[in-house]
Design a protein around this motif. Structure first.
Motif, PDB file in Angstrom:
ATOM      1  N   GLY A  30       5.082  16.506  -1.738  1.00  0.00           N
ATOM      2  CA  GLY A  30       5.021  15.106  -1.332  1.00  0.00           C
ATOM      3  C   GLY A  30       6.365  14.578  -0.875  1.00  0.00           C
ATOM      4  O   GLY A  30       6.452  13.799   0.087  1.00  0.00           O
ATOM      5  N   ALA A  31       7.448  14.995  -1.534  1.00  0.00           N
ATOM      6  CA  ALA A  31       8.795  14.558  -1.152  1.00  0.00           C
ATOM      7  C   ALA A  31       9.143  15.033   0.259  1.00  0.00           C
ATOM      8  O   ALA A  31       9.724  14.280   1.065  1.00  0.00           O
ATOM      9  CB  ALA A  31       9.815  15.079  -2.161  1.00  0.00           C
ATOM     10  N   TYR A  35      -0.230   5.594  -7.058  1.00  0.00           N
ATOM     11  CA  TYR A  35      -0.774   5.406  -8.402  1.00  0.00           C
ATOM     12  C   TYR A  35      -2.282   5.537  -8.464  1.00  0.00           C
ATOM     13  O   TYR A  35      -2.825   5.882  -9.513  1.00  0.00           O
ATOM     14  CB  TYR A  35      -0.268   4.075  -8.961  1.00  0.00           C
ATOM     15  N   ILE A  36      -2.970   5.308  -7.365  1.00  0.00           N
ATOM     16  CA  ILE A  36      -4.405   5.565  -7.372  1.00  0.00           C
ATOM     17  C   ILE A  36      -4.653   7.081  -7.376  1.00  0.00           C
ATOM     18  O   ILE A  36      -5.573   7.577  -8.028  1.00  0.00           O
ATOM     19  CB  ILE A  36      -5.103   4.883  -6.166  1.00  0.00           C
ATOM     20  N   ALA A  37      -3.780   7.828  -6.672  1.00  0.00           N
ATOM     21  CA  ALA A  37      -3.870   9.288  -6.722  1.00  0.00           C
ATOM     22  C   ALA A  37      -3.487   9.799  -8.106  1.00  0.00           C
ATOM     23  O   ALA A  37      -4.098  10.732  -8.636  1.00  0.00           O
ATOM     24  CB  ALA A  37      -2.958   9.911  -5.660  1.00  0.00           C
ATOM     25  N   ALA A  90       8.302  11.861   7.526  1.00  0.00           N
ATOM     26  CA  ALA A  90       7.228  11.006   8.036  1.00  0.00           C
ATOM     27  C   ALA A  90       7.613  10.332   9.358  1.00  0.00           C
ATOM     28  O   ALA A  90       8.751   9.892   9.537  1.00  0.00           O
ATOM     29  CB  ALA A  90       6.869   9.952   7.002  1.00  0.00           C
ATOM     30  N   VAL A  91       6.624  10.258  10.261  1.00  0.00           N
ATOM     31  CA  VAL A  91       6.833   9.559  11.541  1.00  0.00           C
ATOM     32  C   VAL A  91       5.842   8.419  11.706  1.00  0.00           C
ATOM     33  O   VAL A  91       5.917   7.673  12.687  1.00  0.00           O
ATOM     34  CB  VAL A  91       6.701  10.544  12.725  1.00  0.00           C
ATOM     35  N   ASN A  92       4.912   8.275  10.776  1.00  0.00           N
ATOM     36  CA  ASN A  92       3.967   7.168  10.833  1.00  0.00           C
ATOM     37  C   ASN A  92       3.524   6.813   9.415  1.00  0.00           C
ATOM     38  O   ASN A  92       3.823   7.532   8.447  1.00  0.00           O
ATOM     39  CB  ASN A  92       2.752   7.505  11.713  1.00  0.00           C
ATOM     40  N   ILE A  93       2.810   5.711   9.290  1.00  0.00           N
ATOM     41  CA  ILE A  93       2.391   5.229   7.974  1.00  0.00           C
ATOM     42  C   ILE A  93       1.430   6.207   7.304  1.00  0.00           C
ATOM     43  O   ILE A  93       1.451   6.383   6.083  1.00  0.00           O
ATOM     44  CB  ILE A  93       1.747   3.830   8.100  1.00  0.00           C
ATOM     45  N   GLU A  94       0.596   6.881   8.109  1.00  0.00           N
ATOM     46  CA  GLU A  94      -0.357   7.834   7.538  1.00  0.00           C
ATOM     47  C   GLU A  94       0.362   8.964   6.799  1.00  0.00           C
ATOM     48  O   GLU A  94      -0.057   9.372   5.711  1.00  0.00           O
ATOM     49  CB  GLU A  94      -1.254   8.411   8.648  1.00  0.00           C
ATOM     50  N   MET A  95       1.442   9.470   7.384  1.00  0.00           N
ATOM     51  CA  MET A  95       2.219  10.514   6.717  1.00  0.00           C
ATOM     52  C   MET A  95       2.853   9.986   5.432  1.00  0.00           C
ATOM     53  O   MET A  95       2.909  10.685   4.410  1.00  0.00           O
ATOM     54  CB  MET A  95       3.298  11.070   7.646  1.00  0.00           C
ATOM     55  N   LEU A  96       3.332   8.748   5.486  1.00  0.00           N
ATOM     56  CA  LEU A  96       3.920   8.143   4.295  1.00  0.00           C
ATOM     57  C   LEU A  96       2.900   8.075   3.158  1.00  0.00           C
ATOM     58  O   LEU A  96       3.197   8.425   2.010  1.00  0.00           O
ATOM     59  CB  LEU A  96       4.433   6.734   4.603  1.00  0.00           C
ATOM     60  N   ILE A  97       1.688   7.615   3.491  1.00  0.00           N
ATOM     61  CA  ILE A  97       0.654   7.465   2.468  1.00  0.00           C
ATOM     62  C   ILE A  97       0.240   8.827   1.912  1.00  0.00           C
ATOM     63  O   ILE A  97       0.060   8.992   0.698  1.00  0.00           O
ATOM     64  CB  ILE A  97      -0.578   6.732   3.038  1.00  0.00           C
ATOM     65  N   LEU A  98       0.101   9.844   2.789  1.00  0.00           N
ATOM     66  CA  LEU A  98      -0.252  11.188   2.333  1.00  0.00           C
ATOM     67  C   LEU A  98       0.811  11.736   1.378  1.00  0.00           C
ATOM     68  O   LEU A  98       0.488  12.285   0.315  1.00  0.00           O
ATOM     69  CB  LEU A  98      -0.411  12.131   3.530  1.00  0.00           C
ATOM     70  N   GLY A  99       2.070  11.580   1.755  1.00  0.00           N
ATOM     71  CA  GLY A  99       3.151  12.036   0.886  1.00  0.00           C
ATOM     72  C   GLY A  99       3.133  11.317  -0.451  1.00  0.00           C
ATOM     73  O   GLY A  99       3.322  11.927  -1.512  1.00  0.00           O
ATOM     74  N   ARG A 100       2.877  10.012  -0.410  1.00  0.00           N
ATOM     75  CA  ARG A 100       2.823   9.229  -1.651  1.00  0.00           C
ATOM     76  C   ARG A 100       1.682   9.702  -2.548  1.00  0.00           C
ATOM     77  O   ARG A 100       1.821   9.748  -3.771  1.00  0.00           O
ATOM     78  CB  ARG A 100       2.631   7.742  -1.332  1.00  0.00           C
ATOM     79  N   MET A 101       0.562  10.065  -1.955  1.00  0.00           N
ATOM     80  CA  MET A 101      -0.571  10.511  -2.762  1.00  0.00           C
ATOM     81  C   MET A 101      -0.286  11.855  -3.433  1.00  0.00           C
ATOM     82  O   MET A 101      -0.670  12.072  -4.587  1.00  0.00           O
ATOM     83  CB  MET A 101      -1.833  10.583  -1.894  1.00  0.00           C
ATOM     84  N   ALA A 118       0.836  -1.205   0.000  1.00  0.00           N
ATOM     85  CA  ALA A 118       0.000   0.000   0.000  1.00  0.00           C
ATOM     86  C   ALA A 118       0.871   1.256   0.000  1.00  0.00           C
ATOM     87  O   ALA A 118       0.517   2.272  -0.617  1.00  0.00           O
ATOM     88  CB  ALA A 118      -0.927   0.009   1.207  1.00  0.00           C
ATOM     89  N   PHE A 119       2.020   1.200   0.691  1.00  0.00           N
ATOM     90  CA  PHE A 119       2.946   2.326   0.674  1.00  0.00           C
ATOM     91  C   PHE A 119       3.378   2.645  -0.760  1.00  0.00           C
ATOM     92  O   PHE A 119       3.407   3.799  -1.185  1.00  0.00           O
ATOM     93  CB  PHE A 119       4.174   2.010   1.530  1.00  0.00           C
ATOM     94  N   THR A 120       3.693   1.616  -1.530  1.00  0.00           N
ATOM     95  CA  THR A 120       4.142   1.811  -2.905  1.00  0.00           C
ATOM     96  C   THR A 120       2.990   2.185  -3.830  1.00  0.00           C
ATOM     97  O   THR A 120       3.087   3.112  -4.636  1.00  0.00           O
ATOM     98  CB  THR A 120       4.828   0.530  -3.425  1.00  0.00           C
ATOM     99  N   SER A 121       1.864   1.483  -3.708  1.00  0.00           N
ATOM    100  CA  SER A 121       0.803   1.604  -4.708  1.00  0.00           C
ATOM    101  C   SER A 121      -0.115   2.799  -4.497  1.00  0.00           C
ATOM    102  O   SER A 121      -0.819   3.205  -5.426  1.00  0.00           O
ATOM    103  CB  SER A 121      -0.033   0.318  -4.726  1.00  0.00           C
ATOM    104  N   SER A 122      -0.122   3.394  -3.296  1.00  0.00           N
ATOM    105  CA  SER A 122      -1.036   4.511  -3.040  1.00  0.00           C
ATOM    106  C   SER A 122      -0.771   5.682  -3.978  1.00  0.00           C
ATOM    107  O   SER A 122      -1.687   6.435  -4.322  1.00  0.00           O
ATOM    108  CB  SER A 122      -0.914   4.968  -1.581  1.00  0.00           C
TER     109      SER A 122
END
Length: 532
Positions: free
Chosen positions: A122-123, A89-91, A129-140, A83-87
């Motif tokens: 995003g970079a 691409y849905i955005a 990032a300090v948690n997965i939520e921040m990682l996903i937001l940045g990825r989006m 999900a970290f990688t693929s998020s």
């Protein structure tokens, strides 16, 4: 070969323009938009193989790696990790569809600028990032940047480059994607030796390609077609003079662009709705099929997860990262080769050669993994066979690099009539990013369950797509964008969908007759080549 090709005789095809320093610089700066996509492809797989990153965000994967009895194919099978990688691409999918409307309103250059800004933000978020939520937001946010630039850049290159050199310049987008992959792989190799914040540096350095595309987009003009669509004729004339040089018949080319845009504006029922009409069937099929098939070569997931894949076959962390660098460098070299041949030998020959090459090497990898690791994944791959897998993967990457890599961006950017060009490119990019999301979300689970059969699965799809190209894709080498519909009208299969254009005096379909007086003389020089 079915479908044939075209030769367009006469100087009118490039309006007397030359390959100027201005058009070279403009196209290079625009093509640098591929850097952000390439950097992300290269950085993601390397970061997800770093133990410091996994320890902080995905400790369950580390526990699997420590399990001596773990199936080698299944070590990295984690839904949250994918999900970290693929998020992204849905955005990116959503952004690419929105970008089509933005492009029509503000131009291709502005969309490239917006993409650079989104990727830069995003970079920064990912690096801190300090948690997965921040990682996903940045990825989006990275996904928004990728969606915007992937939609605008290939069409910008196709509309700006002279017809004779269009393939070379549009290949530049894939070239910069490959440069981004290699740069990211080298970054991962260097930062992996820092056991605490190396992964943050890898993710944060995505700001560098974002800054490059931002600066590049600031110093280039919008395309003449986009400027004419927005009623800026003087700016369009100036842009043409800048990229074509003083010897070009700028007024004649501008008039052809004006006529094309004027006739397309008479059909204001919406480009996306228009695409489902029968007369646009060939374009819709290609808008879907080309990115679909590119994804089904398997290259994207192999590029993303190459460090993970090489660790699966027995390489250590550093060796796996360096193997990813080698793989990316081979792909980059093969793209450079393609730039010298794509406008000389055409698109279809590269599709055929690259397809045969990918089939051979993927089947060979499947055979080695099946024979040496087995279906249970318990056996370790001997060192010599692991090196053989690397060599075979490099051969596969080279085949992709001079075929489906650049051509999957060239073909969609050049085939669409102006009235559906932005919409068609949006669909093509959305399909590409949507399938990238699906592939990155499912590949590690697929590797765990299909084992070595994963590579045979992709090889089978390459057989299908190579046959599709051989019979259904006409050769577009050297055909001016304004005359592209004539090529499809003369195709042995697609011509039946366009045959009603002249019967109903459709203004857009009447290329070479009433809509383009200048085109008539040029199209009299078109010869249909059977077996081209």
């Amino acid at each position: 070969m079915a479908g044939g090709g075209f030769i367009i005789d006469g100087p009118s095809q490039d309006y007397g323009g030359r390959l100027t320093a201005s058009v070279i610089i403009t196209c290079i700066m625009a093509a640098s938009g591929g850097l952000i996509f390439g950097y992300d492809i290269g950085i993601s797989g390397g970061v997800t193989a770093m133990e410091s990153f996994l320890k902080l965000f995905f400790p369950s994967v580390l526990r699997k790696m420590a399990d001596a009895e773990q199936d080698e194919y299944c070590i990295f099978d984690s839904e949250v990790l994918t999900a970290f990688t693929s998020s992204l691409y849905i955005a990116g999918l959503a952004a690419s569809l929105v970008a089509g409307r933005f492009t029509k309103a503000v131009g291709r250059q502005a969309v490239m600028l917006l993409g650079g800004v989104a990727f830069l933000v995003g970079a920064v978020i990912n690096a801190t990032a300090v948690n997965i939520e921040m990682l996903i937001l940045g990825r989006m946010l990275l996904g928004v940047g990728v969606g915007f630039t992937n939609q605008a850049t290939p069409v910008y290159l196709a509309e700006t480059a002279p017809p004779k050199w269009r393939g070379v310049f549009t290949t530049g987008f894939q070239f910069f994607i490959a440069v981004g992959v290699v740069a990211a792989s080298l970054t991962n190799y260097g930062t992996s030796h820092n056991s605490t914040w190396g992964w943050r540096l890898s993710l944060g350095l995505a700001a560098v390609p974002a800054a490059i595309i931002l600066l590049g987009a600031l110093f280039i003009p919008d395309t003449p077609s986009s400027l004419v669509q927005r009623g800026k004729l003087d700016d369009a004339r100036a842009a043409l003079r800048r990229v074509r040089g003083p010897a070009a018949d700028v007024e004649a080319e501008l008039k052809d662009i004006e006529r094309s845009v004027e006739e397309s504006s008479k059909m204001e029922d919406g480009a996306f709705r228009r695409l489902v009409r029968r007369r646009y069937r060939p374009y819709l099929v290609m808008a879907v099929a080309i990115p679909l098939f590119q994804q089904l070569t398997g290259i994207i997931v192999i590029a993303f997860f190459s460090p993970v894949l090489f660790r699966t076959v027995g390489f250590g962390s550093d060796t796996a990262l360096m193997s990813a660098v080698i793989l990316g460098a081979v792909n980059l070299a093969s793209i450079i080769v393609s730039t010298f041949v794509v406008d000389r030998y055409g698109r279809k020959l590269l599709f055929m050669v690259g397809g045969a090459q990918m089939i051979l090497f993927q089947v060979s990898v499947a055979w080695i993994l099946g024979a040496q690791i087995g279906s249970d994944g318990r056996a370790a791959l001997p060192r010599g066979y692991a090196v053989a897998v690397l060599v075979l993967m490099c051969g596969y990457s080279a085949g992709f690099g001079w075929s489906w890599g650049p051509l999957s961006w060239i073909i969609p950017s050049e085939i669409f009539p102006v009235e559906i060009r932005s919409a068609g490119q949006s669909i093509s990019v959305a399909i590409n990013l949507g399938l990238t999301f699906v592939q990155t979300q499912t590949f590690l689970a697929m590797l765990c369950r299909f084992k070595q059969g994963t590579f045979a699965f992709y090889a089978a799809w390459v057989v299908v797509m190579t046959a599709f190209v051989a019979f259904l894709l006409p050769e577009t080498k050297g055909v001016p964008l304004e005359f592209m519909s004539e090529l499809w009208r003369r195709h042995w299969y697609w011509g039946r969908f366009l045959v009603d254009e002249r019967e109903h005096a459709d203004p857009i379909g009447a290329v070479g007759s009433t809509a383009f007086p200048r085109a008539s003389a040029s199209l009299r020089g078109i010869q249909l080549l059977r077996g081209g």
